[in-house]
Enzyme design. Sequence first.
Site, PDB file in Angstrom:
ATOM      1  N   ARG A   1       0.835  -1.210   0.000  1.00  0.00           N
ATOM      2  CA  ARG A   1       0.000   0.000   0.000  1.00  0.00           C
ATOM      3  C   ARG A   1       0.873   1.263   0.000  1.00  0.00           C
ATOM      4  NH1 ARG A   1      -0.885   4.854   2.189  1.00  0.00           N
ATOM      5  NH2 ARG A   1      -0.462   4.021   4.267  1.00  0.00           N
ATOM      6  N   ASP A   2       1.576   1.512   1.085  1.00  0.00           N
ATOM      7  CA  ASP A   2       2.318   2.768   1.217  1.00  0.00           C
ATOM      8  C   ASP A   2       3.503   2.812   0.256  1.00  0.00           C
ATOM      9  OD1 ASP A   2       2.577   5.265   2.289  1.00  0.00           O
ATOM     10  OD2 ASP A   2       3.422   4.626   4.194  1.00  0.00           O
TER      11      ASP A   2
ATOM     12  N   HIS B   1       4.476   4.385  13.024  1.00  0.00           N
ATOM     13  CA  HIS B   1       4.756   4.402  11.583  1.00  0.00           C
ATOM     14  C   HIS B   1       5.836   5.459  11.345  1.00  0.00           C
ATOM     15  CE1 HIS B   1       3.376   4.310   7.232  1.00  0.00           C
ATOM     16  NE2 HIS B   1       3.934   5.500   7.265  1.00  0.00           N
TER      17      HIS B   1
ATOM     18  N   HIS C   1       9.136   7.137   9.129  1.00  0.00           N
ATOM     19  CA  HIS C   1       9.855   7.281   7.862  1.00  0.00           C
ATOM     20  C   HIS C   1      11.325   7.536   8.168  1.00  0.00           C
ATOM     21  CE1 HIS C   1       6.553   7.957   4.669  1.00  0.00           C
ATOM     22  NE2 HIS C   1       6.052   7.264   5.664  1.00  0.00           N
TER      23      HIS C   1
ATOM     24  N   CYS D   1       8.600  10.241   0.019  1.00  0.00           N
ATOM     25  CA  CYS D   1       8.004  11.415   0.616  1.00  0.00           C
ATOM     26  C   CYS D   1       8.039  12.523  -0.428  1.00  0.00           C
ATOM     27  CB  CYS D   1       8.808  11.826   1.841  1.00  0.00           C
ATOM     28  SG  CYS D   1       8.306  13.417   2.489  1.00  0.00           S
TER      29      CYS D   1
ATOM     30  N   ASN E   1       9.413   5.322   3.886  1.00  0.00           N
ATOM     31  CA  ASN E   1       9.163   4.386   4.982  1.00  0.00           C
ATOM     32  C   ASN E   1      10.441   3.691   5.441  1.00  0.00           C
ATOM     33  OD1 ASN E   1       6.613   4.486   3.196  1.00  0.00           O
ATOM     34  ND2 ASN E   1       5.903   3.612   5.103  1.00  0.00           N
TER      35      ASN E   1
END
Lengths: 313, 313
Positions: B17-18, B209, B211, B242, B251
């Site tokens: 997903r991310d 979560h 990064h 990002c 991430n």
Amino acid sequence: MIRDYSQRLVVQEVAPRDGLQIEQKWVETDDKIALIDNLSACGFTRIEAGSFVSPKAIPALRDGDEVFHRIGRRPGVIYVALIPNVKGAERALAAHADELNLVMSASETHNRANMRMSCEQSLAGFGDIVRLVAGSGASLNATVATAFGCPFEGRIDEDRVASIVDTYREMGMQGITLADTTGMANPRQVARIVERVLGRIPAEALTLHFHNTRGLGLANVLAAYEAGARRFDASLGGLGGCPFAPGASGNICTEDLVAMCEELSIPTGIDLLKLIELSRTLPALVGHDVPGQVAKAGRNCDLHPVPAYVRTI
Amino acid sequence: MIRDYSQRLVVQEVAPRDGLQIEQKWVETDDKIALIDNLSACGFTRIEAGSFVSPKAIPALRDGDEVFHRIGRRPGVIYVALIPNVKGAERALAAHADELNLVMSASETHNRANMRMSCEQSLAGFGDIVRLVAGSGASLNATVATAFGCPFEGRIDEDRVASIVDTYREMGMQGITLADTTGMANPRQVARIVERVLGRIPAEALTLHFHNTRGLGLANVLAAYEAGARRFDASLGGLGGCPFAPGASGNICTEDLVAMCEELSIPTGIDLLKLIELSRTLPALVGHDVPGQVAKAGRNCDLHPVPAYVRTI
């Protein structure tokens, strides 16, 4: 848990030596000198400015004598030279290096692969260098390479690391560096070894040299700092690599380290903005992208403009 | 300082997903399904497998329905879907997502920029989703985006983060994620906020979560774990980026995280070797290099052959 982040963290900048030594593209002597002078203007008190190794072994740094003679010596800055043997020490003293850094690996195999001699031979050479340097005014630092792991031998006996530290001190080394040469350290191990070594030598005599090969560079710095270590090597832009990990990072990145310290309120005395500007000149200097993150992402306080459509919501 | 590293750290894999959502190259539905099935074979218990967002907003994930229908559901694995609104929730339930993840930013400006609505509108929408999902068997997780800093507003008031956590719990969210959306967190802040939030919700309800935008991703994980957090998002290969930091990492990388845990003896239940093999297939899948370090450098225990000349010294 209350942790104290008020003690100064000293960053020794190593890009001119550890960073440039593996670059394929020749960096002009004038550019090396400008880099070192720009670094000293950022507020570093220690810069590893070059090495006096055989020009056949490290052609990228064959101009060490000229570099050391022509840099602008900023008062209060200690300019360090890496040296492999007595001949290198003679050149370093002639070039007025303030400090000489000697290297031996904790791993016998790695020392033979890297220095092409046994650890016993390395220590005998160190004895000759100690005698040569005595009375010169230069100080001596000795590095324990592969202190946290060896790419050939794997784990390194921590008793052996402690024993080498004792040997170095008995020989008269003022400073000692524990180096994670190929990025194998983890924060738990780092805390344990730093606590042990700080039972033997004062914090101002200990430097930690971490690589970010497996992404743990800054986590290891923090673990070492929390265990009492105060001095760290780092390389502008994360310049420098590891021959055993193509494509992975090498040295921890100076501006990423200084940015972390700013966020944690750990004083460093280094001008982060100037440092980031300098780091952004590196890709043109070396001809490729560099691993540092903060020079790409900016500081936390470098805010972004709000998109126009936001005002209509 | 004695620290306990014996408690299991749960990794929620978010690459499907991310990671994939910002890829320019279309990843075939079959390849997405194979990726998710290969991930579940590595031992993950939680995988964010897709999103049910408008195909105009996120074209890369427009095949979420088919992906969720065709993945091999491994018993014990929770397949999570990111949803932006009631329509997305309806699609996610129809596709038998086990858990729905909702997102609102702690920063009003960022929420308007990212979700194109005010925080008040977001919370109203969450209320509708809670009513829709009730009794469906699916669980709900709500994310506080920009919980550690906003690229538009800068620092985020920690009282506001705590207050959003309370609101989420009062609404009936089983899980809550604190997201460092653009990599602005530092370990000291992380420890403080995690300790505060764990005074409000149990550890098994909290996900962090992070990064790696400024190189602190794994240092932040460690600080959060030491403060009692047990569940972390991570993305295979460090996939994901990002938009405010071109060229910087997004991430945190799953295999770098799992490798760190192995070195620290923190149990994860994940097969690191399989994970590294899978990560090494990513550059071909997405058409570019990925930021993960361990897939390039190998594990610490992957030793290198001793050069032949060493034996002659």
